[in-house]
Design an enzyme around this catalytic site. Structure first.
Site, PDB file in Angstrom:
ATOM      1  CE  LYS A  84      47.466  -4.047  53.950  1.00  0.00           C
ATOM      2  NZ  LYS A  84      47.535  -5.827  54.006  1.00  0.00           N
ATOM      3  CG  ASP A 120      46.641  -8.850  55.261  1.00  0.00           C
ATOM      4  OD1 ASP A 120      46.893  -9.428  54.253  1.00  0.00           O
ATOM      5  OD2 ASP A 120      46.245  -7.533  55.877  1.00  0.00           O
TER       6      ASP A 120
END
Ligand code: ATR
Length: 297
Positions: A84, A120
């Site tokens: 990420k 997210d």
């Protein structure tokens, strides 16, 4: 081109053919990912000629994987652990949602330009708004934890206009750094997390737990004394497996409304799908797909 092709492919596919758009998740490991199941159900429901698959990508091959995405015209990818942060260096552009957090979980291939987003925290907040409380502007929120997950959620809560955010962490300096980084987005302060968070319970309407306390194998652990909770609070835990963590069980016993992390996973995917296709994601169907796998585990 790629994104337009996807949006234009609104005919029900007879099967995979030479026009099929491809989406994927990359990570290492990846085989337990529930994203392919969830996204393929959604793509089918939307009638798009597209598939979503998973690729295991070793850290040293991340750059090549992103180059492959360009070369093959893959329409979009999700990015998971351990890529990420590292993936950002390989993209053409990084959206605010990802630059503030320092991590990307979604890449959009917009006419050959690869743009990184982070859905997210935004997914968490959309789930909270869909399932619990639609307007956060009067909410005073206590966020427990100051790690990567907390950072994304804090950003999204402030963007949604929450009235006040307290970040409580075991290591106060980390909460202070996060509060400082996000101060441009709203009213946010750091507090110490001990047996009880260092604010009065009457100062919070929503408590959101993001630390690793209560995760496998120590699933009975709770991050603070649950007697601190008041019955009119909403209590949320970003863990979704188990659906009811020890914290949520204790909160439920005390009359709180509880919110599990399943919605965060569903809506991070829903927002990614919307970025890729421009179509409204069938979130209820996506949730059902994931829920079915959980209830049988
Ligand atoms: P993630 O990206 O999943 O949020 P992380 O960045 O490693 O993971 O952050 C983990 C969070 O869990 C941190 O807030 C951490 O607190 P510290 O900053 O004090 O380390 C918190 N955490 C982990 N173990 C904990 C424990 N036993 N008690 C309280 N907090 C804990």
């Amino acid at each position: 081109m790629v994104r337009n092709d996807v949006a234009g492919a609104m005919r029900p596919p007879a099967g995979i053919d030479s026009s099929t758009a491809v989406f994927a998740v990359i990570g290492d490991p990846i085989k337990h990912s529930k994203s392919p199941l969830m996204h393929n159900a959604a793509l089918r429901e939307l009638g798009l000629n597209a598939v979503y698959t998973a690729f295991r990508v070793a850290p040293e091959q991340l750059g090549q994987a992103v180059q492959g995405m360009r070369a093959l015209g893959i329409g979009g990818m999700n990015v998971t652990i351990p890529h990420k942060e590292a993936v950002m260096a390989h993209l053409d552009e990084v959206d605010e949602s990802a630059s503030v957090i320092g991590a990307v979980n979604t890449i959009v291939n917009r006419n050959g330009r690869l743009i990184g987003y982070n859905t997210d925290g935004l997914g968490f907040v959309r789930s909270l708004q869909e399932e619990m409380i639609s307007d956060l502007r009067q909410s005073r929120i206590l966020l427990i934890g100051a790690g990567g997950a907390a950072r994304g959620i804090a950003y999204a809560l402030l963007k949604a206009g929450c009235r006040r955010l307290h970040i409580a962490n075991r290591t106060l300096a980390r909460a202070e750094a996060l509060a400082r980084d996000l101060s441009a987005f709203g009213t946010v302060a750091a507090v110490q997390l001990g047996e009880r968070p260092a604010i009065g319970a009457h100062e919070a309407d929503i408590v959101i737990h993001t630390t690793s306390v209560g995760m496998h194998p120590d699933v009975e652990a709770v991050p603070f004394d649950p007697d601190w909770l008041r019955p009119d609070m909403i209590v949320s835990d970003i863990v979704y497996n188990p659906l009811e963590t020890a914290l949520l069980r204790e909160a439920g016993k005390r009359g709180c409304r509880t919110h599990s992390g399943l919605g965060m996973f569903v809506y991070q995917g829903a927002i990614a799908l919307e970025l890729w296709t421009g179509a409204a994601a069938p979130a209820a169907l996506m949730r059902e797909q994931v829920w079915n796998t959980l209830s049988h585990e």
